[in-house]
Write a protein that holds these residues in place. Structure first.
Motif, mmCIF file in Angstrom:
data_model
loop_
_atom_site.group_PDB
_atom_site.id
_atom_site.type_symbol
_atom_site.label_atom_id
_atom_site.label_comp_id
_atom_site.label_asym_id
_atom_site.label_seq_id
_atom_site.Cartn_x
_atom_site.Cartn_y
_atom_site.Cartn_z
ATOM 1 N N ILE A 350 0.843 -1.209 0.000
ATOM 2 C CA ILE A 350 0.000 0.000 0.000
ATOM 3 C C ILE A 350 0.874 1.253 0.000
ATOM 4 C CG2 ILE A 350 -1.675 1.325 1.338
ATOM 5 C CD1 ILE A 350 -2.793 -1.327 2.358
ATOM 6 N N ASP A 351 1.930 1.243 0.836
ATOM 7 C CA ASP A 351 2.832 2.405 0.890
ATOM 8 C C ASP A 351 3.478 2.660 -0.468
ATOM 9 O OD1 ASP A 351 2.278 2.832 3.549
ATOM 10 O OD2 ASP A 351 3.954 1.611 4.264
ATOM 11 N N LYS A 352 3.892 1.558 -1.119
ATOM 12 C CA LYS A 352 4.533 1.720 -2.423
ATOM 13 C C LYS A 352 3.535 2.217 -3.468
ATOM 14 C CE LYS A 352 8.191 -1.659 -1.626
ATOM 15 N NZ LYS A 352 8.765 -2.971 -2.001
ATOM 16 N N LEU A 353 2.297 1.694 -3.405
ATOM 17 C CA LEU A 353 1.256 2.177 -4.325
ATOM 18 C C LEU A 353 0.959 3.655 -4.093
ATOM 19 C CD1 LEU A 353 -1.330 -0.772 -4.297
ATOM 20 C CD2 LEU A 353 0.028 0.006 -6.243
ATOM 21 N N LYS A 354 0.927 4.013 -2.801
ATOM 22 C CA LYS A 354 0.654 5.405 -2.456
ATOM 23 C C LYS A 354 1.769 6.316 -2.962
ATOM 24 C CE LYS A 354 -0.680 8.275 1.473
ATOM 25 N NZ LYS A 354 -0.882 8.316 2.943
ATOM 26 N N GLU A 355 3.036 5.858 -2.749
ATOM 27 C CA GLU A 355 4.170 6.660 -3.226
ATOM 28 C C GLU A 355 4.136 6.779 -4.750
ATOM 29 O OE1 GLU A 355 7.676 4.876 -1.738
ATOM 30 O OE2 GLU A 355 7.229 5.298 0.367
ATOM 31 N N THR A 356 3.819 5.655 -5.423
ATOM 32 C CA THR A 356 3.750 5.676 -6.891
ATOM 33 C C THR A 356 2.640 6.610 -7.357
ATOM 34 O OG1 THR A 356 4.519 3.389 -6.956
ATOM 35 C CG2 THR A 356 3.473 4.245 -8.945
ATOM 36 N N GLN A 357 1.474 6.530 -6.646
ATOM 37 C CA GLN A 357 0.365 7.409 -6.998
ATOM 38 C C GLN A 357 0.735 8.875 -6.806
ATOM 39 O OE1 GLN A 357 -2.963 7.907 -4.303
ATOM 40 N NE2 GLN A 357 -4.400 7.329 -5.931
ATOM 41 N N GLU A 358 1.388 9.162 -5.660
ATOM 42 C CA GLU A 358 1.785 10.548 -5.384
ATOM 43 C C GLU A 358 2.769 11.051 -6.436
ATOM 44 O OE1 GLU A 358 3.277 10.483 -1.442
ATOM 45 O OE2 GLU A 358 1.299 10.543 -0.487
#
Length: 593
Positions: A350-358
């Motif tokens: 989730i953190d990596k997805l969030k960072e990628t999204q950001e």
């Protein structure tokens, strides 16, 4: 285990008391307890058993209901309830079947125990033992009569010859198959005996001797403790002499006879109370099975909740992510190691997805603002040159035609117009810089040197501000664009200096400090910058807005500085966070290797 015992201490205490009363009831039915076997005692015990069982069931029902509410209903997962129901049924059904089979087997065994053949054997064995003892005692009675008859008949021969008398007694001992023959006087003193050691002689009781003093009939003497039988009889032809005969029974025969009697009494007691014994056995079995069921259901609930709570959390988190909420996280709970690892990996994902999204959002935002800036720069820059040329013409053409009193105002107005044009040109140049931000040229650079160079340059702006730079390695190497990162560090330190200046305008008595910590870790580089300036103020609640292009807190700011910083950090696989603190501001930057 300790926690489980503490949590269910009342159930364990009630179970122990109920089990004790159950065994006491069972022992009372077979007349082996400290309570007397009476109808009233049995009724009291059965009533107490029923009450304790009801209390035990009540506590177990309450605890199971509470566990279901806390560990199953709370999660709201239907599969959790389904599996715990299956598990409980698979535990309950075999237990009930085993209980029924055990009770039936016990009842069948008890009935076989009181079978007619078994009863006949028990009775006959005791009667045989009893008949044997009675036969021995009757025989010694007849033997003493015969010995007395022979002794009286041989009076003349035996009276004057002690040696022959003793030999006569020995012969009688062999013929009559007895163990001891004694001739005693009225004082129980030994006159003659077949035993060689007179010390072993044990006289009869006073009461026995007194009963034959005036009676010529033989008297049987039974000594069950010493396992012997005897008889005493007065010798009619001998003055004040008595014949005392002893016969030892078989070894331990009396003890066996007593034990047989006790066994028969116990047998018939059990037969009489067989229904009560079945009831007490059923109560004991029910108590134990109830506790085992409670333990199995509790373990099932705990196991199910540990397993399905993690699954439920994963389902809820994945549903939230599917709806676009990347702030959702799987709660970290104590469970199996594999599930804990699954939760940890899911959160990491989730953190990596969030960072990628950001990063995607930042790139899209910068691209959109870059296009806008490019168009604005083009549209604004085009009319600036004609405006500047027109002003120059107005100045050269009309400067001499204006009166001396108005010339000063005329020049001042033209100066204001020129300054505003230069300000617009500066804004256009910044728009152009933002729009033309090149991709970084990555090379290995030492961040320590980049910081030192910028700190040295910025120290000249205000030497009263103390800039404290710390680093954990002499060289902190990062694959980066030297010029772009230098611009990032320069802008951030410059912003901190300006923030301290703004605070100094309102407050003079405070420490003007900027601290910079540069730490190199295995998988990332972390930079922490803290200043004692005005901080983020009213923008602390929506701190991320300061990264948006054209968002500024300064009077003459364009709002592009931090936006450019954010884009450069993002292009270098990094992340920047602005953290409000008391009396200042804190910035954290992470570059992932």
């Amino acid at each position: 285990m300790t926690e489980f015992l503490k949590k269910n201490i009342f159930i364990i205490i009630i179970f122990t008391i109920t089990l004790f009363i159950g065994f006491l009831t069972f022992l009372t039915f077979i007349d082996k307890s400290f309570l007397k076997l009476t109808q009233q005692n049995l009724q009291y015990l059965l009533v107490i058993n029923i009450i304790l069982l009801a209390i035990l069931f009540g506590f177990i029902f309450y605890e199971v209901k509470k566990s279901i509410k806390n560990d199953i209903d709370k999660d709201g997962l239907s599969s959790n309830k389904k599996y715990i129901t299956y598990f409980s049924l698979f535990t309950l059904i075999p237990s009930i079947l085993i209980s029924i089979f055990s009770l039936f087997l016990f009842s069948f065994a008890l009935e076989k125990y009181f079978d007619k053949k078994v009863t006949t054997v028990v009775n006959n064995s005791y009667e045989l033992a009893k008949s044997y003892v009675q036969e021995v005692r009757n025989k010694i009675e007849s033997d003493i009569v015969l010995i007395a008859f022979d002794t009286n008949k041989s009076k003349n021969f035996l009276s004057n010859n002690e040696k022959e008398f003793k030999r006569f007694l020995k012969t009688q001992q062999l013929i009559r198959d007895v163990d001891e023959i004694h001739i005693i006087n009225e004082n129980k003193e030994l006159i003659l005996s077949t035993i060689d050691n007179n010390q072993k002689y044990i006289p009869p009781t006073d009461q026995a001797l007194k009963m034959v003093l005036t009676d010529d009939r033989p008297l049987k003497i039974i000594n069950a403790i010493e396992n012997k039988s005897g008889a005493i009889m007065r010798l009619q032809n001998f003055d004040n002499k008595f014949l005392y005969v002893v016969k030892f029974l078989g070894k331990d025969i009396s003890r066996y006879l007593n034990e047989s009697q006790e066994a028969i009494n116990f047998y018939y007691t059990v037969e009489e109370k067989s229904t009560g014994i079945k009831i007490s056995f059923a109560i004991i079995y029910l108590i134990i099975v109830t506790l085992l069921l409670f333990l199995s259901i509790t373990i099932a609930i705990r196991f199910s909740s540990r397993f399905f709570r993690s699954i439920n959390n994963l389902i809820l988190a994945s549903s939230a992510i599917g709806d676009g909420n990347l702030n959702s996280k799987v709660p970290e709970i104590k469970t199996d190691k594999d599930l804990e690892m699954l939760n940890k990996n899911f959160n990491s994902m989730i953190d990596k997805l969030k960072e990628t999204q950001e990063k995607l959002i930042i790139n899209e935002r910068h691209e959109a603002w870059g296009n806008l800036a490019r168009k604005l720069a083009h549209e604004i820059k085009n009319p600036l040159t004609p405006i500047q040329l027109t002003i120059d013409r107005i100045k050269s053409k009309f400067a001499d035609q204006i009166s001396k009193n108005d010339q000063e105002n005329f020049k001042e107005n033209l100066k204001i117009i020129n300054n505003q044009i230069k300000q617009i040109e500066k804004l256009v140049n910044q728009f152009s810089d933002f729009a033309r931000m090149p991709k970084p040229i990555l090379r290995e650079n030492d961040l320590v040197n980049i910081f030192k160079d910028n700190i040295k340059l910025l120290n000249e702006l205000d030497k009263s501000i103390n800039i404290d730079f710390k680093f954990n390695n002499e060289k902190v190497i990062l694959n980066c664009d030297n010029e772009q990162l230098s611009r990032v560090f320069f802008n951030l330190i410059k912003n901190s200096i300006e923030s301290i200046h703004q605070r100094a305008e309102k407050e003079s008595n405070f420490n003007k400090n900027i601290s910079i910590d540069l730490n190199d870790y295995d998988d990332h580089i972390k930079i922490i910058m803290i200043d004692s300036g005005i901080g983020f103020g009213i923008f602390a609640a929506n701190i991320k807005d300061i990264l948006n292009p054209y968002f500024t807190t300064k009077k003459n700011g364009t709002g592009l500085g931090l936006s450019i910083v954010n884009k450069i950090v993002n292009d270098h696989n990094g992340k920047i966070d602005f953290i409000p603190i008391d009396n200042g501001a804190k910035i954290e930057i992470r570059f992932y290797k």
